[in-house]
Scaffold this active site. Structure first.
Site, mmCIF file in Angstrom:
data_model
loop_
_atom_site.group_PDB
_atom_site.id
_atom_site.type_symbol
_atom_site.label_atom_id
_atom_site.label_comp_id
_atom_site.label_asym_id
_atom_site.label_seq_id
_atom_site.Cartn_x
_atom_site.Cartn_y
_atom_site.Cartn_z
ATOM 1 N N THR A 1 12.580 -4.857 -0.567
ATOM 2 C CA THR A 1 13.801 -4.113 -0.887
ATOM 3 C C THR A 1 15.016 -4.888 -0.396
ATOM 4 O O THR A 1 14.923 -5.735 0.507
ATOM 5 C CB THR A 1 13.795 -2.736 -0.206
ATOM 6 O OG1 THR A 1 13.868 -2.918 1.216
ATOM 7 C CG2 THR A 1 12.547 -1.941 -0.570
ATOM 8 N N GLU B 1 0.849 -1.185 0.000
ATOM 9 C CA GLU B 1 0.000 0.000 0.000
ATOM 10 C C GLU B 1 0.886 1.237 0.000
ATOM 11 O O GLU B 1 2.105 1.140 0.191
ATOM 12 C CB GLU B 1 -0.934 -0.003 1.216
ATOM 13 C CG GLU B 1 -1.888 -1.183 1.241
ATOM 14 C CD GLU B 1 -2.854 -1.155 2.419
ATOM 15 O OE1 GLU B 1 -2.844 -0.149 3.171
ATOM 16 O OE2 GLU B 1 -3.610 -2.128 2.594
ATOM 17 N N GLY C 1 29.428 6.337 -25.063
ATOM 18 C CA GLY C 1 28.293 7.185 -25.420
ATOM 19 C C GLY C 1 27.145 6.414 -26.033
ATOM 20 O O GLY C 1 25.976 6.739 -25.816
ATOM 21 N N ASP D 1 8.907 -15.983 0.313
ATOM 22 C CA ASP D 1 10.076 -16.865 0.438
ATOM 23 C C ASP D 1 10.227 -17.757 -0.790
ATOM 24 O O ASP D 1 11.345 -18.085 -1.199
ATOM 25 C CB ASP D 1 9.953 -17.755 1.684
ATOM 26 C CG ASP D 1 10.305 -17.027 2.966
ATOM 27 O OD1 ASP D 1 10.879 -15.920 2.889
ATOM 28 O OD2 ASP D 1 9.998 -17.559 4.049
ATOM 29 N N ARG E 1 33.900 -2.937 -31.839
ATOM 30 C CA ARG E 1 34.245 -1.519 -31.698
ATOM 31 C C ARG E 1 35.761 -1.342 -31.769
ATOM 32 O O ARG E 1 36.505 -2.006 -31.032
ATOM 33 C CB ARG E 1 33.705 -1.006 -30.366
ATOM 34 C CG ARG E 1 34.162 0.393 -29.983
ATOM 35 C CD ARG E 1 33.524 1.443 -30.848
ATOM 36 N NE ARG E 1 33.754 2.781 -30.274
ATOM 37 C CZ ARG E 1 33.562 3.898 -30.933
ATOM 38 N NH1 ARG E 1 33.135 3.869 -32.184
ATOM 39 N NH2 ARG E 1 33.785 5.060 -30.350
ATOM 40 N N ARG F 1 10.835 -15.037 -4.180
ATOM 41 C CA ARG F 1 12.016 -14.181 -4.293
ATOM 42 C C ARG F 1 13.145 -14.796 -5.113
ATOM 43 O O ARG F 1 13.802 -14.087 -5.877
ATOM 44 C CB ARG F 1 12.522 -13.804 -2.901
ATOM 45 C CG ARG F 1 11.734 -12.678 -2.283
ATOM 46 C CD ARG F 1 12.167 -12.395 -0.862
ATOM 47 N NE ARG F 1 11.361 -11.314 -0.317
ATOM 48 C CZ ARG F 1 11.070 -11.179 0.976
ATOM 49 N NH1 ARG F 1 11.516 -12.071 1.844
ATOM 50 N NH2 ARG F 1 10.338 -10.171 1.391
ATOM 51 N N GLU G 1 9.290 -7.079 -4.381
ATOM 52 C CA GLU G 1 9.274 -8.313 -3.583
ATOM 53 C C GLU G 1 10.240 -8.230 -2.401
ATOM 54 O O GLU G 1 10.906 -9.195 -2.043
ATOM 55 C CB GLU G 1 9.557 -9.531 -4.467
ATOM 56 C CG GLU G 1 8.414 -9.794 -5.430
ATOM 57 C CD GLU G 1 8.267 -11.247 -5.826
ATOM 58 O OE1 GLU G 1 8.676 -12.131 -5.048
ATOM 59 O OE2 GLU G 1 7.727 -11.490 -6.907
#
Length: 381
Positions: free
Chosen positions: A367, A126, A342, A239, A267, A242, A365
Site C-alpha cells: 500500500t 494472506e 456525465g 523492490d 465536445r 514496484r 505490491e
C-alpha cells in the site's frame, strides 16, 4: 535526476503503441465487462514475444533492461491495465527464481515463462497478513527430502490461471520474519486448490483469488534459497517489481489524459469546444505535469535496477516512484471523469474504467502507506 530514452527504447515504445491500439485496446472493455482472463490480448502479447522481455537471455529470454520493461507495462496499461498486469505477474513470480533458485530450477521454468508457454504467480499475502508479512500463518514442515505446506494465500493475481506459484511459508513460526522460507509450487500438484475468486472494482480482467495448500508436498529441489531467507527474498523481489507497477499507473494516467484531451476538442459548450475553456485547459495541463513527473521517477528507479543499485537506495526510489505514480494515476483518472462530465460516469467511455483500475495501484505490491514507511525509514536512518 531524469532519464532520457535511447533510440532503441523510443523505437520500442512506438512499436508498442501501434500494437496496443490494434491488438489490445479493441478487447479491453469487453474483458472488463465479462471479468474473464484477457486470452486474446495475452495471446497477442505472446505473438509479440513480450513475455521474453522479463527473462534473462541465458534462459531463452530477451533480457530487456528494466526501462524497456517499464515501457511495455506503461503502453499496455494506456489501453488495458488488466493485460498490463498479466504481463507483469510472471516476472513477479519468477524474480525469486532468477535471483535465488538453483540452476536446475531456472532451466526448468524460465525458458517456458519466456516463450509464454506457462505463467507464474506470487503468493505472499494472506487474509490477516498483507502489509504485516511476518504474521503469515501458512506453514511448511520439513519431512525428509520434501516439505509439506498447509495454509492459504489471498489476493493472488492469476490464481487458477498460472502454472506455478512462488509461495512464502513459515518454517519457524517463533522466528516470525526470520522464519519464512520460499518455495516453487506447481498448479497441478496434489492439494493445490483455488476455491474463491474476487469480484473486484477494477482490474476485472485480471483474475484475483485465494490459493489454498492442503498437505502439498514440495520437493527439496523446489525450495528457493535457504530456510529462513524468505522474507529477504520477498522484499528483494518487491523492490525490483514496484517500479513497474508505477509504470502501469503512469500508463493508466496517460490513457486518461489522451482520451480527455480528444474529448475536449470535440465536445461543444457555449458555442465552442470545451478545450477553449481556460479552467479545463489548466486541469488537463496539471494532469500531464503530474504524469510526466511520475514517469521520470519510474524510469529513474528502473534505471537504478539496471545499474545494480550503486547508491543502495533502490528501496527508497522504488517506493517513492510507486507511491507517487499510483497517487497520480488515481488523481488524473478522477479528473478525466470530471472533464467528461456525465459521460465520464458511464461505461460507454473508458475513463470510468481507468479510474477503477487506478485504485488498485495504490494498494497492491505494498500500500502507499507502506511505501511512505519505506521512504521515511530511508530519510531517518
Amino acid at each position: 535526476m531524469g532519464y532520457v530514452l535511447n533510440d532503441e527504447q523510443r523505437a520500442f515504445r512506438d512499436v508498442m503503441r501501434r500494437f496496443v491500439e490494434e491488438r489490445i485496446a479493441p478487447h479491453a472493455a469487453e474483458y472488463d465487462r465479462d471479468q474473464v482472463f484477457p486470452q486474446k490480448s495475452f495471446d497477442a502479447c505472446v505473438e509479440m514475444d513480450l513475455p521474453s522481455l522479463n527473462v534473462p537471455a541465458a534462459y531463452g529470454g530477451a533480457g530487456a533492461d528494466m526501462v524497456t520493461q517499464a515501457i511495455m507495462a506503461e503502453e499496455i496499461a494506456r489501453a488495458c491495465a488488466s493485460t498490463s498486469v498479466t504481463m507483469l505477474i510472471s516476472k513477479l513470480g519468477m524474480l525469486p527464481i532468477m535471483n535465488f533458485a538453483s540452476e536446475e530450477i531456472k532451466q526448468a521454468y524460465l525458458p517456458r515463462i519466456a516463450s509464454g508457454e506457462i505463467q507464474a504467480s506470487y503468493c505472499l499475502s494472506e487474509a490477516d497478513a498483507g502489509s504485516d508479512v511476518a504474521a503469515m500463518r501458512t506453514r511448511a514442515v520439513r519431512d525428509g527430502d520434501s516439505y509439506v505446506i498447509n495454509g492459504s494465500k489471498y489476493w493472488i493475481t492469476n490464481a487458477g490461471i498460472s502454472d506455478t506459484y512462488t509461495v512464502f511459508a513459515s518454517t519457524d513460526p517463533d522466528a516470525r520474519g526470520r522464519g519464512i522460507t520460499c518455495f516453487l509450487v506447481e498448479k497441478d500438484w496434489a492439494g493445490v486448490e483455488f476455491p474463491k475468486h474476487e469480484d473486484k472494482m477494477g482490474l476485472r480482467a485480471s483474475p484475483t483469488g485465494e490459493v489454498v495448500f492442503r498437505d502439498v508436498r514440495v520437493p527439496l529441489s523446489h525450495r528457493v534459497g535457504e530456510e529462513g531467507q524468505g522474507f529477504h527474498i520477498a522484499m528483494h523481489t518487491l523492490d525490483r517489481s514496484r517500479p513497474t507497477i508505477g509504470a502501469q499507473a503512469v500508463g493508466i494516467a496517460q490513457g486518461s489524459i489522451d482520451y480527455a484531451a480528444q474529448y475536449m476538442t470535440q465536445r461543444q459548450a457555449f458555442g465552442h469546444p470545451i478545450s477553449d475553456l481556460q479552467g479545463l485547459r489548466f486541469m488537463l495541463a496539471d494532469m500531464a505535469i503530474r504524469t510526466e513527473a511520475a514517469r521520470a521517477m519510474v524510469y529513474h528507479a528502473c534505471a537504478t535496477i539496471d545499474a545494480g543499485d550503486p547508491d543502495h537506495n533502490l528501496s527508497y526510489l522504488g517506493a517513492a516512484a510507486k507511491a507517487f505514480a499510483s497517487d497520480t494515476a488515481m488523481s488524473v483518472a478522477t479528473d478525466a471523469v470530471q472533464l467528461l462530465g456525465g459521460y465520464g460516469f458511464t461505461k460507454d467511455f473508458p475513463v470510468e474504467r481507468f479510474m477503477r483500475d487506478a485504485k488498485i495501484t495504490q494498494i497492491y505490491e505494498g500500500t502507499n502507506q507502506i511505501q511512505r514507511v519505506v521512504v521515511a525509514k530511508q530519510l531517518l536512518g
